[in-house]
Scaffold this active site. Structure first.
Site, short mmCIF file in Angstrom:
data_model
loop_
_atom_site.label_atom_id
_atom_site.label_comp_id
_atom_site.label_asym_id
_atom_site.label_seq_id
_atom_site.Cartn_x
_atom_site.Cartn_y
_atom_site.Cartn_z
N ASN A 48 0.88 -1.18 0.00
CA ASN A 48 0.00 0.00 0.00
C ASN A 48 0.91 1.22 0.00
O ASN A 48 1.49 1.56 1.02
CB ASN A 48 -0.90 -0.01 1.24
CG ASN A 48 -1.68 1.28 1.37
OD1 ASN A 48 -1.94 1.97 0.37
ND2 ASN A 48 -2.06 1.63 2.59
N TRP A 49 1.02 1.84 -1.15
CA TRP A 49 1.99 2.95 -1.28
C TRP A 49 1.50 4.23 -0.59
O TRP A 49 2.25 5.17 -0.43
CB TRP A 49 2.24 3.23 -2.76
CG TRP A 49 3.07 2.20 -3.46
CD1 TRP A 49 3.35 0.92 -3.04
CD2 TRP A 49 3.74 2.35 -4.71
NE1 TRP A 49 4.15 0.29 -3.96
CE2 TRP A 49 4.39 1.14 -5.01
CE3 TRP A 49 3.82 3.39 -5.65
CZ2 TRP A 49 5.14 0.94 -6.16
CZ3 TRP A 49 4.56 3.20 -6.80
CH2 TRP A 49 5.22 1.99 -7.05
N LYS A 50 0.23 4.28 -0.23
CA LYS A 50 -0.37 5.48 0.37
C LYS A 50 -0.15 6.68 -0.56
O LYS A 50 -0.14 6.50 -1.77
CB LYS A 50 0.21 5.73 1.77
CG LYS A 50 0.26 4.47 2.63
CD LYS A 50 0.54 4.77 4.07
CE LYS A 50 0.81 3.49 4.83
NZ LYS A 50 0.35 3.52 6.18
N GLU A 78 -5.72 -5.15 10.23
CA GLU A 78 -4.74 -4.09 10.43
C GLU A 78 -5.03 -3.34 11.74
O GLU A 78 -5.84 -2.39 11.75
CB GLU A 78 -4.80 -3.10 9.27
CG GLU A 78 -4.40 -3.69 7.95
CD GLU A 78 -3.64 -2.70 7.10
OE1 GLU A 78 -2.53 -3.02 6.68
OE2 GLU A 78 -4.14 -1.59 6.89
N SER A 101 3.09 -2.30 10.22
CA SER A 101 4.55 -2.32 10.44
C SER A 101 5.18 -3.68 10.15
O SER A 101 6.14 -4.08 10.81
CB SER A 101 4.88 -1.84 11.85
OG SER A 101 4.44 -0.50 12.03
N GLU A 124 -6.63 4.73 7.58
CA GLU A 124 -6.38 6.16 7.32
C GLU A 124 -7.59 6.81 6.66
O GLU A 124 -7.88 7.98 6.89
CB GLU A 124 -5.10 6.32 6.47
CG GLU A 124 -3.86 6.03 7.31
CD GLU A 124 -2.67 5.49 6.52
OE1 GLU A 124 -2.66 5.61 5.28
OE2 GLU A 124 -1.77 4.93 7.17
N HIS A 155 -9.35 1.24 4.54
CA HIS A 155 -8.07 1.44 5.25
C HIS A 155 -8.29 2.39 6.42
O HIS A 155 -9.07 3.34 6.34
CB HIS A 155 -7.02 2.01 4.29
CG HIS A 155 -5.65 1.96 4.88
ND1 HIS A 155 -5.19 2.90 5.76
CD2 HIS A 155 -4.65 1.05 4.72
CE1 HIS A 155 -3.94 2.58 6.12
NE2 HIS A 155 -3.60 1.46 5.50
N GLY A 201 2.06 2.16 10.52
CA GLY A 201 2.97 3.29 10.36
C GLY A 201 3.62 3.72 11.67
O GLY A 201 4.23 4.79 11.74
C1 PEP Z 1 -0.78 0.02 5.67
O1 PEP Z 1 -0.70 1.12 5.16
O2 PEP Z 1 -1.73 -0.71 5.41
C2 PEP Z 1 0.27 -0.41 6.60
C3 PEP Z 1 0.18 -1.59 7.15
O3 PEP Z 1 1.30 0.48 6.82
P1 PEP Z 1 2.69 0.16 7.56
O4 PEP Z 1 3.20 -1.15 7.00
O5 PEP Z 1 3.57 1.29 7.21
O6 PEP Z 1 2.39 0.05 9.01
#
Ligand code: PEP
Length: 256
Positions: A13-15, A170, A216, A100, A98, A176
């Site tokens: 997931n590049w965000k 998640e 993470s 976010e 997600h 993050g």
């Molecule tokens: C994500 O954006 O879904 C995610 C898991 O981010 P990160 O790996 O940076 O925690």
């Protein structure tokens, strides 16, 4: 044993990272780095990078996903993108729900459900995100919360359509933040999600549904996480922006 019958999926997931120009560099590094994967590999990129990503990954084992989709087919929804628009570009997957989006953009369980149904009806594959906040974990309501998110998100989704649904557990506190759930915590909640899928659709669907962990996950901890019996790969944020790290995670899921 059941795990062997499911395809592990590692999705990046590049965000809101990488211009289309910058993406060309990363994708050209990723293609050779993950070419021997036996798990599925997906990169979910910003809208502005999707056309480049689809073009560059043609003939490779990398699939392309978007990070969101609107639930209406077309119309007066300035700034939004429909499932048909994504499909027309050659996009195969979409991330929905997600944390976010839930946290910053008013996403609710109801809008997650509408997006999920619209995406599946149009023919996209959905990576559906669920997970608790730190406060919810500390209050001991993780299971109830994740059950509720999963059930509401899947309202109106048929058993047949579940073949096109990946669920990503998640925990919000792990995204993050550098704080990864322990492999036991990841296993526990992924197993609970599988139980809910079983209650909704029966054992066979539950056993064949890919359930990822995300939060993470990185080159160091991926192997332990994806080895757990109910963890079928991962949704990767930060570490998906470095080809070498992403490749290590893909290799872990290929062996796991
Ligand atoms: C994500 O954006 O879904 C995610 C898991 O981010 P990160 O790996 O940076 O925690």
């Amino acid at each position: 044993m059941d795990k062997l019958n499911r395809k592990a999926v590692i999705a990046g997931n590049w965000k809101m990272n990488k211009t289309a120009t910058e993406a060309k560099v990363l994708i050209s590094e990723l293609i050779p780095a993950v070419k021997d994967a036996t798990c599925d590999v997906v990169i979910c990129t910003p809208y502005t990078t999707l056309a480049t990503a689809v073009e560059m990954t043609k003939g490779t084992n990398i699939k392309v996903g978007a990070e969101n989709v609107h639930y209406e087919k077309s119309g007066a929804f300035t700034g939004e993108i429909s499932a048909d628009m994504l499909l027309d570009l050659g996009v195969e997957y979409v991330v929905i729900g997600h944390s976010e989006r839930r946290q910053y953009f008013g996403e609710t369980d109801q809008t997650v459900n509408k997006r999920t149904v619209a995406a599946l009806n149009a023919g996209l594959k959905v990576i559906l995100c669920v997970g608790e906040s730190l406060q919810q974990r500390e209050e001991g309501v993780t299971e109830e919360l994740v059950r509720m998110q999963t059930k509401i998100a899947l309202r109106g989704v048929t058993a047949e359509q579940m073949a096109n649904v990946i669920i990503a557990y998640e925990p919000v506190w792990a995204i993050g933040t550098g704080k990864t759930a322990t492999s036991e915590q990841a296993q526990e909640v992924c197993a609970q999600i599988r139980k809910v899928v079983g209650e909704l659709y029966g054992e066979a669907v539950a056993k064949s549904t890919t359930i990822q962990y995300g939060g993470s996950m990185n080159a160091k901890n991926a192997e332990e996480l994806v080895a757990k019996p109910d963890v079928d790969g991962g949704l990767i944020g930060g570490a998906s922006l470095k080809a070498a790290d992403f490749a290590v995670i893909v290799a872990a899921a290929s062996n796991g």
